[in-house]
Enzyme design. Structure first.
Site, PDB file in Angstrom:
ATOM      1  N   ARG A 153      51.266 -12.035 -12.985  1.00 25.42           N
ATOM      2  CA  ARG A 153      50.864 -10.818 -13.866  1.00 25.42           C
ATOM      3  C   ARG A 153      51.706 -10.525 -14.695  1.00 25.42           C
ATOM      4  O   ARG A 153      52.875 -11.095 -14.751  1.00 25.42           O
ATOM      5  CB  ARG A 153      50.711  -9.795 -12.759  1.00 25.42           C
ATOM      6  CG  ARG A 153      50.013  -8.433 -13.492  1.00 25.42           C
ATOM      7  CD  ARG A 153      49.253  -7.645 -12.237  1.00 25.42           C
ATOM      8  NE  ARG A 153      49.041  -6.334 -12.409  1.00 25.42           N
ATOM      9  CZ  ARG A 153      47.778  -5.931 -13.033  1.00 25.42           C
ATOM     10  NH1 ARG A 153      47.300  -6.939 -13.858  1.00 25.42           N
ATOM     11  NH2 ARG A 153      47.614  -4.724 -13.375  1.00 25.42           N
TER      12      ARG A 153
ATOM     13  N   THR B  40      38.017  -8.464 -16.651  1.00 24.63           N
ATOM     14  CA  THR B  40      38.898  -9.399 -15.905  1.00 24.63           C
ATOM     15  C   THR B  40      37.967 -10.450 -15.553  1.00 24.63           C
ATOM     16  O   THR B  40      36.841 -10.674 -15.889  1.00 24.63           O
ATOM     17  CB  THR B  40      39.346  -8.703 -14.703  1.00 24.63           C
ATOM     18  OG1 THR B  40      40.105  -7.465 -15.236  1.00 24.63           O
ATOM     19  CG2 THR B  40      40.096  -9.509 -13.636  1.00 24.63           C
TER      20      THR B  40
ATOM     21  N   THR C 223      43.262 -11.736 -16.029  1.00 25.77           N
ATOM     22  CA  THR C 223      42.819 -10.926 -16.758  1.00 25.77           C
ATOM     23  C   THR C 223      43.655 -10.463 -18.201  1.00 25.77           C
ATOM     24  O   THR C 223      44.781 -10.751 -18.195  1.00 25.77           O
ATOM     25  CB  THR C 223      42.785  -9.441 -16.085  1.00 25.77           C
ATOM     26  OG1 THR C 223      42.084  -8.474 -17.045  1.00 25.77           O
ATOM     27  CG2 THR C 223      44.237  -8.980 -15.867  1.00 25.77           C
ATOM     28  N   LEU C 224      43.043  -9.926 -18.954  1.00 27.85           N
ATOM     29  CA  LEU C 224      43.568  -9.355 -20.376  1.00 27.85           C
ATOM     30  C   LEU C 224      43.508  -7.871 -20.306  1.00 27.85           C
ATOM     31  O   LEU C 224      43.977  -7.212 -21.087  1.00 27.85           O
ATOM     32  CB  LEU C 224      42.899  -9.848 -21.654  1.00 27.85           C
ATOM     33  CG  LEU C 224      43.102 -11.221 -22.061  1.00 27.85           C
ATOM     34  CD1 LEU C 224      41.872 -11.753 -23.160  1.00 27.85           C
ATOM     35  CD2 LEU C 224      44.302 -11.645 -22.595  1.00 27.85           C
ATOM     36  N   ASN C 225      43.059  -7.322 -19.178  1.00 29.54           N
ATOM     37  CA  ASN C 225      42.706  -5.922 -18.949  1.00 29.54           C
ATOM     38  C   ASN C 225      41.466  -5.443 -19.598  1.00 29.54           C
ATOM     39  O   ASN C 225      40.187  -5.736 -19.213  1.00 29.54           O
ATOM     40  CB  ASN C 225      43.991  -5.007 -19.050  1.00 29.54           C
ATOM     41  CG  ASN C 225      43.782  -3.669 -18.459  1.00 29.54           C
ATOM     42  OD1 ASN C 225      43.211  -3.397 -17.545  1.00 29.54           O
ATOM     43  ND2 ASN C 225      44.182  -2.498 -19.153  1.00 29.54           N
TER      44      ASN C 225
ATOM     45  N   SER D 265      47.822  -3.587  -9.846  1.00 19.79           N
ATOM     46  CA  SER D 265      46.718  -4.214 -10.219  1.00 19.79           C
ATOM     47  C   SER D 265      45.707  -3.929  -9.142  1.00 19.79           C
ATOM     48  O   SER D 265      45.984  -3.475  -7.810  1.00 19.79           O
ATOM     49  CB  SER D 265      46.756  -5.680 -10.327  1.00 19.79           C
ATOM     50  OG  SER D 265      45.477  -6.169 -10.421  1.00 19.79           O
ATOM     51  N   SER D 266      44.344  -4.082  -9.300  1.00 16.88           N
ATOM     52  CA  SER D 266      43.333  -3.958  -8.186  1.00 16.88           C
ATOM     53  C   SER D 266      42.868  -5.483  -8.031  1.00 16.88           C
ATOM     54  O   SER D 266      41.729  -5.759  -7.007  1.00 16.88           O
ATOM     55  CB  SER D 266      42.144  -3.223  -8.902  1.00 16.88           C
ATOM     56  OG  SER D 266      42.474  -1.769  -8.894  1.00 16.88           O
TER      57      SER D 266
ATOM     58  N   GLY E  73      36.211  -6.144 -12.764  1.00 12.61           N
ATOM     59  CA  GLY E  73      35.816  -4.819 -12.629  1.00 12.61           C
ATOM     60  C   GLY E  73      36.756  -3.780 -12.576  1.00 12.61           C
ATOM     61  O   GLY E  73      36.451  -2.491 -12.096  1.00 12.61           O
ATOM     62  N   GLY E  74      38.112  -3.810 -12.729  1.00 10.53           N
ATOM     63  CA  GLY E  74      39.161  -2.757 -13.129  1.00 10.53           C
ATOM     64  C   GLY E  74      39.126  -2.105 -11.770  1.00 10.53           C
ATOM     65  O   GLY E  74      39.427  -2.742 -10.709  1.00 10.53           O
TER      66      GLY E  74
HETATM   67  N1  GLY Z   1      43.542  -5.148 -15.024  1.00  9.63           N
HETATM   68  C1  GLY Z   1      42.868  -4.595 -13.998  1.00  9.63           C
HETATM   69  C2  GLY Z   1      43.585  -4.978 -12.620  1.00  9.63           C
HETATM   70  O1  GLY Z   1      44.602  -5.698 -12.818  1.00  9.63           O
HETATM   71  O2  GLY Z   1      43.472  -4.256 -11.825  1.00  9.63           O
END
Ligand code: GLY
Length: 581
Positions: free
Chosen positions: A103, A378, A396-398, A449-450, A470-471
């Site tokens: 990350r 993501t 992800t790029l967020n 992160s999630s 999905g954030g």
């Molecule tokens: N950017 C989403 C996450 O890493 O949770």
């Protein structure tokens, strides 16, 4: 709703009956994709094809994961990337597991207050748009770490299909176009991004257009030739650092030179006899999934049924309590002490269950820890090979297309992952998450992160590979796919397609996808005190990608009669595919 005087009788009956409750799929979906030797499930069909070709040519699941990671950076630019970051969970054929953290890290010049103005107020857009939002990217180092330790194929062989797709281009289909929707204005603000991802007249691409990415092909070719140095020590780092300096960012060459992948012990827990292996901090994902599952283990969900008020109430309350821990206690393990053992402890879950009123919604404000002040895009892919090596990758790029910027000449979209930090304690981020000091910005730190790439086994054999974008919803989407299979007997396709609910402590609301709950269920939940609403942003709920091993559902696995590999890409994805051989 039942009267409290019936409570003890009904709990006895529930526990007794749950043992005999039939397992049945309650959703309606297409059949999962079935195969005997290998399965690759991704958000873009061309990337799935590339992954399965690697498996057919004798590569293992880690090789395929690297090839897919590079391919998605070309064919799924909204989230696939080499300018962002991610996690890889691996379960090897011998049952050993590991976890790779590639990350983003905060630039060395980052400060805790970098997104605040003189008055201490958040400056809107600073952590999401442009170069100040960019964390130091990790995928190139992460993929190479995975390939060189656990793969079997040369880098060039794995990256070549992505180079070809970037150089020759590919024809966009309707499913591809969907991810460009609504991004024209943002992409137009950055000339280098607009030159690639918009047509010459500034209009968005349409189905049938060809997306050619010449600069990205050149960047990928130099990585294929020179390895990670091309990205972290060579011309690519120079170009990104220059663009950052020109446009008000703080990225420095040293940020790239110092970037390192972390190999970490995954989070582990057991749910109703199934062994769960998932993401540890700097992700909250695995811990919070385990915490919620441990709480839910005390409820007979299978008997109570998918979508019933009692099941949803238990899920919401478990989510409410677990997201307090997520948002207040967790951060990068190199900077904060995470209460890992406590959060996966079944006796902690029991303590939480004792606080949950079976007939009444909890109140999020009452769970506010002392001293705490008041915060889409993501992609996940799942792979398993003929030997039984399983890989789950979420990267992800967020936000969609990240920070919306491309360093000129590189073709590489850059992330806006800095927004995953607590820019200001108590203020919602892009995902409405209200977070605390443990996730405050510090130089070199990784934002919480999630992302929850998860692999489940049963009796020492792989059972399920699952994860989602999905954030903040990544955790509950992955969780719901798991309980849909284990508790509700759904097949893997039904499990990822079934409509979902989500609660994240704050805001104190139950979000549901359209049709997730019947009007009767909503009334019962409202009477308990829940504020249930259809999520206005429901189009962006994440798209899970899953594999079930030994059958399409638990009943078939237990009967011993299913296909070896059963793949399912979420029907919410227009472009994705499960491909097996
Ligand atoms: N950017 C989403 C996450 O890493 O949770």
């Amino acid at each position: 709703m039942r009267s409290p005087c019936l409570k003890s009788l009904s709990i006895t009956l529930i526990v007794a009956l749950s043992t005999f409750a039939p397992r049945q799929g309650l959703a309606a979906s297409p059949e999962p994709v079935k195969a005997e030797h290998g399965m690759v499930v991704t958000a873009q069909h061309l990337a799935s094809d590339i992954g399965v070709e690697v498996l057919k040519k004798g590569g293992n699941a880690i090789d395929a994961a690297v090839a897919v990671g590079y391919a998605l950076a070309v064919v799924y630019p909204t989230a696939g990337n080499i300018g962002g970051g991610g996690f890889m969970t691996i379960r090897f054929k011998d049952g050993k597991t590991t976890f790779l953290d590639f990350r983003e890290r905060a630039p060395l010049a980052a400060t805790k207050t970098m997104y605040l103005d003189d008055k201490g107020d958040l400056v809107k857009g600073l952590s999401t748009e442009g170069y100040l939002a960019v964390g130091v990217p990790g995928p190139v180092m992460g993929f190479e770490f995975a390939r060189s330790r656990y793969g079997t194929k040369p880098l060039k062989e794995l990256i070549d299909p992505a180079i070809e797709l970037a150089r020759e281009g590919f024809v966009l289909q309707q499913g591809d176009i969907e991810s460009f929707d609504g991004e024209t204005e943002r992409l137009a603000r950055d000339p280098a991004a607009a030159a690639i991802f918009l047509k010459p007249d500034g209009k968005p691409f349409a189905a049938g257009d060809r997306l050619v990415q010449t600069d990205l092909a050149a960047s990928l070719s130099s990585i294929a030739e020179k390895g990670t140095d091309a990205f972290y020590k060579g011309a690519i780092a120079d170009a990104i650092v220059k663009a950052s300096a020109d446009k008000g960012g703080i990225l420095a060459k040293e940020d790239f030179e110092r970037y390192q992948v972390r190999e970490l012990e995954p989070v582990k827990c057991n749910y109703r006899g199934y062994d769960i292996v998932s993401s540890p901090p700097p992700s909250s994902g695995g811990l919070i999934i385990c915490e919620i599952l441990n709480i839910l283990e005390g409820y007979p969900l299978s008997y109570l049924g998918y979508g019933s008020a009692e099941t949803v109430h238990a899920m919401i309350e478990a989510m409410r309590h677990a997201y307090v821990d997520r948002n207040t206690a967790l951060g990068d393990p190199a900077f904060v002490e995470n209460p890992v053992a406590k959060l996966v402890d079944k006796s902690y879950a029991k303590e939480i269950r004792a606080k949950i009123d079976p007939f009444k919604a909890g109140v999020s404000q009452e769970l506010m820890p002392a001293g705490f002040t008041e915060s889409k895009e993501t992609t996940h892919y799942s792979i398993i090979d003929d030997e039984g090596n399983a890989v789950a990758v979420t990267y992800t790029l967020n936000g969609s297309f990240g920070a919306g910027v491309v360093a000129p000449g590189t073709g590489i979209l850059l992330n806006n992952e800095m927004d995953d930090f607590t820019a200001k304690p108590g203020t919602p981020n892009l995902y409405g998450l209200v977070q605390g000091e443990a996730n405050a910005i510090e130089p070199g730190k990784t934002p919480l992160s999630s992302m929850s790439p998860t692999i489940i086994s049963r009796d020492g054999k792989p059972f399920m590979v699952i994860g989602s974008p999905g954030g903040a919803r990544i955790i509950t989407i992955t969780l719901e796919a798991i309980i849909n299979v284990i508790d509700h007997g759904m097949n893997i396709q039904e499990a990822v397609d079934a409509p979902r609910v989500h609660h994240q402590w704050l805001p104190d609301k139950v979000f549901m996808e359209p049709y997730a709950l019947s009007p009767d269920t909503r009334k019962l939940l409202s009477a308990m005190g829940h504020d249930v609403q259809v999520d206005e942003n429901w189009m962006i709920w994440g798209q899970a990608a899953g594999i079930l091993v030994g059958g399409e559902n638990v009943a078939e696995i237990e009967a011993g009669g299913g296909a070896r590999y059963n793949g399912a890409v979420d029907s919410r994805i227009g472009a994705g595919a499960a491909r097996g051989y």
